[in-house]
Design a protein around this motif. Sequence first.
Motif, PDB file in Angstrom:
ATOM      1  N   PRO A 175       2.858  23.833  39.972  1.00 48.79           N
ATOM      2  CA  PRO A 175       3.039  24.775  38.861  1.00 48.79           C
ATOM      3  C   PRO A 175       3.556  24.021  37.642  1.00 48.79           C
ATOM      4  O   PRO A 175       4.743  24.050  37.333  1.00 48.79           O
ATOM      5  CB  PRO A 175       4.089  25.752  39.415  1.00 48.79           C
ATOM      6  CG  PRO A 175       4.918  24.913  40.346  1.00 48.79           C
ATOM      7  CD  PRO A 175       4.021  23.802  40.869  1.00 48.79           C
ATOM      8  N   ARG A 176       2.629  23.332  36.959  1.00 50.80           N
ATOM      9  CA  ARG A 176       3.036  22.417  35.884  1.00 50.80           C
ATOM     10  C   ARG A 176       3.787  23.149  34.774  1.00 50.80           C
ATOM     11  O   ARG A 176       3.368  24.222  34.346  1.00 50.80           O
ATOM     12  CB  ARG A 176       1.805  21.725  35.288  1.00 50.80           C
ATOM     13  CG  ARG A 176       2.167  20.622  34.302  1.00 50.80           C
ATOM     14  CD  ARG A 176       0.951  19.785  33.971  1.00 50.80           C
ATOM     15  NE  ARG A 176       0.072  20.455  33.038  1.00 50.80           N
ATOM     16  CZ  ARG A 176       0.126  20.279  31.714  1.00 50.80           C
ATOM     17  NH1 ARG A 176       0.994  19.440  31.185  1.00 50.80           N
ATOM     18  NH2 ARG A 176      -0.704  20.927  30.937  1.00 50.80           N
ATOM     19  N   GLY A 177       4.896  22.541  34.361  1.00 46.28           N
ATOM     20  CA  GLY A 177       5.683  23.136  33.278  1.00 46.28           C
ATOM     21  C   GLY A 177       6.620  24.242  33.751  1.00 46.28           C
ATOM     22  O   GLY A 177       7.190  24.958  32.931  1.00 46.28           O
ATOM     23  N   PHE A 200     -13.395  13.984  44.352  1.00 46.62           N
ATOM     24  CA  PHE A 200     -13.832  14.027  42.957  1.00 46.62           C
ATOM     25  C   PHE A 200     -14.633  15.302  42.719  1.00 46.62           C
ATOM     26  O   PHE A 200     -15.721  15.481  43.287  1.00 46.62           O
ATOM     27  CB  PHE A 200     -14.665  12.800  42.580  1.00 46.62           C
ATOM     28  CG  PHE A 200     -14.901  12.764  41.101  1.00 46.62           C
ATOM     29  CD1 PHE A 200     -13.945  12.236  40.257  1.00 46.62           C
ATOM     30  CD2 PHE A 200     -16.037  13.336  40.551  1.00 46.62           C
ATOM     31  CE1 PHE A 200     -14.128  12.262  38.873  1.00 46.62           C
ATOM     32  CE2 PHE A 200     -16.222  13.363  39.173  1.00 46.62           C
ATOM     33  CZ  PHE A 200     -15.259  12.820  38.342  1.00 46.62           C
ATOM     34  N   ALA A 201     -14.080  16.176  41.911  1.00 43.48           N
ATOM     35  CA  ALA A 201     -14.724  17.452  41.544  1.00 43.48           C
ATOM     36  C   ALA A 201     -13.972  17.983  40.338  1.00 43.48           C
ATOM     37  O   ALA A 201     -13.344  17.199  39.626  1.00 43.48           O
ATOM     38  CB  ALA A 201     -14.660  18.428  42.721  1.00 43.48           C
ATOM     39  N   ASP A 202     -14.017  19.284  40.083  1.00 38.71           N
ATOM     40  CA  ASP A 202     -13.242  19.834  38.970  1.00 38.71           C
ATOM     41  C   ASP A 202     -12.838  21.260  39.294  1.00 38.71           C
ATOM     42  O   ASP A 202     -13.546  21.955  40.037  1.00 38.71           O
ATOM     43  CB  ASP A 202     -14.058  19.807  37.672  1.00 38.71           C
ATOM     44  CG  ASP A 202     -13.147  19.963  36.465  1.00 38.71           C
ATOM     45  OD1 ASP A 202     -12.553  18.970  36.032  1.00 38.71           O
ATOM     46  OD2 ASP A 202     -12.990  21.117  35.989  1.00 38.71           O
ATOM     47  N   ILE A 203     -11.726  21.706  38.687  1.00 39.41           N
ATOM     48  CA  ILE A 203     -11.266  23.076  38.941  1.00 39.41           C
ATOM     49  C   ILE A 203     -12.240  24.117  38.373  1.00 39.41           C
ATOM     50  O   ILE A 203     -12.189  25.270  38.762  1.00 39.41           O
ATOM     51  CB  ILE A 203      -9.843  23.339  38.393  1.00 39.41           C
ATOM     52  CG1 ILE A 203      -9.806  23.268  36.868  1.00 39.41           C
ATOM     53  CG2 ILE A 203      -8.831  22.379  38.998  1.00 39.41           C
ATOM     54  CD1 ILE A 203      -8.532  23.883  36.263  1.00 39.41           C
TER      55      ILE A 203
END
Length: 344
Positions: A245-247, A73-76
């Motif tokens: 690599p979303r999208g 649990f963290a964030d970019i």
Amino acid sequence: MTQTKTILRALAGETLETPPIWMMRQAGRYLPEYMATRGQAGDFLSLCYSPELAAEVTLQPIRRYGFDAAILFADILLLPQALGADLWFVTGEGPRLSTIQSQADFDKLKPVSEIDETLSPVYETVKILSRELPKETTLIGFAGMPWTVATYMVAGRGTPDQGPAHALKDENPELFDQIIDLLTAGTIEYLSKQIEAGAEVVKLFDSWAGSLKGADFDKYAVEPAKKIIAGLKARHPDTPIIAFPRGAGERYVGFAKATGADCVALDDGVTPEWAAKNVQNDSCVQGNLKSSHMVTGGQDLVDETRKIVAAFGKGPHIFNLGHGITPDADPANVQLMIDTVRGK
Ligand SMILES: Cc1c2[nH]c(c1CCC(=O)O)Cc1[nH]c(c(CCC(=O)O)c1C)Cc1[nH]c(c(CCC(=O)O)c1C)Cc1[nH]c(c(C)c1CCC(=O)O)C2
């Protein structure tokens, strides 16, 4: 070493009878226990930097559902903060950061050698988790990819089309490339430290890769991934890497080979039948149920889940959503998805 953890087996290329499963944003606002712990921490960023509480919310979906992996649990956006950007979250709206528009803004940032001063609580969370997770559960660390993180650093917030980052890259490529290079070096360092603290797999989130077209996709999605993966493999050759690599659409084809990733995570913009033929032939794949099924549930959820499991059944596959679960999801639908995957 022969792996016993199912996620590590799939990442090593093994085809399993039942695919292992975890879920993007599995620790989050759809869970009442998450909301309670976030309340205890005060706010989202305090939660990210409180190792005991961050470990607690990481463990909550493991206890409730028995997922095969836990994601730190963290964030970019903690990495840009550690590099000196101001960061805060506006409730109901999302992240805000100080912006980078000029060389002078960039020059105020800190060197990679100083990131641990901010990020050491995150490594502490990883250490707690590697002690406390059930022995069959794999611990995944993560970071954002340079392009995606840069879109937030340049604009100072999330943007629908990443317009400000595209403008800076086109108008001042020298400055933009310095941002990308700093984030590339920072990401290698940050993920190496997560691995040294106990992360067994790392995932690279390039949530906005889909807005890069043609040569830009090669320069800002493929190249940084290649460098980060090479940098990590040089230091930690046995740690598998999942790239998202979303999208990417058609550009998912050959992405694992071009970057050295052990697995590519698929969003729901590609069909599992197409991806089985064109992407899974190269590497393990992860994905790709539409997150909206976690809101709507019912027979459609069951049918789509079965379709994905069947389409990817002849190769290495980790079941997941195509993007993060949303706060309006029903926790009972998550259980229904898991039961369907596991054939219960
Ligand atoms: C783009 C991005 C971010 N963060 C992340 C990405 C890449 C993945 C993606 O495309 O979704 C990645 C991320 N963010 C979070 C995790 C934790 C692990 C997990 O359970 O998946 C991970 C892996 C927690 C979070 N990160 C955030 C929350 C919600 C904050 C809260 O509790 O109020 C959580 C649980 C906040 C966040 N963080 C970010 C935004 C844009 C927002 C606001 C939007 C939102 O509220 O969903 C940046």
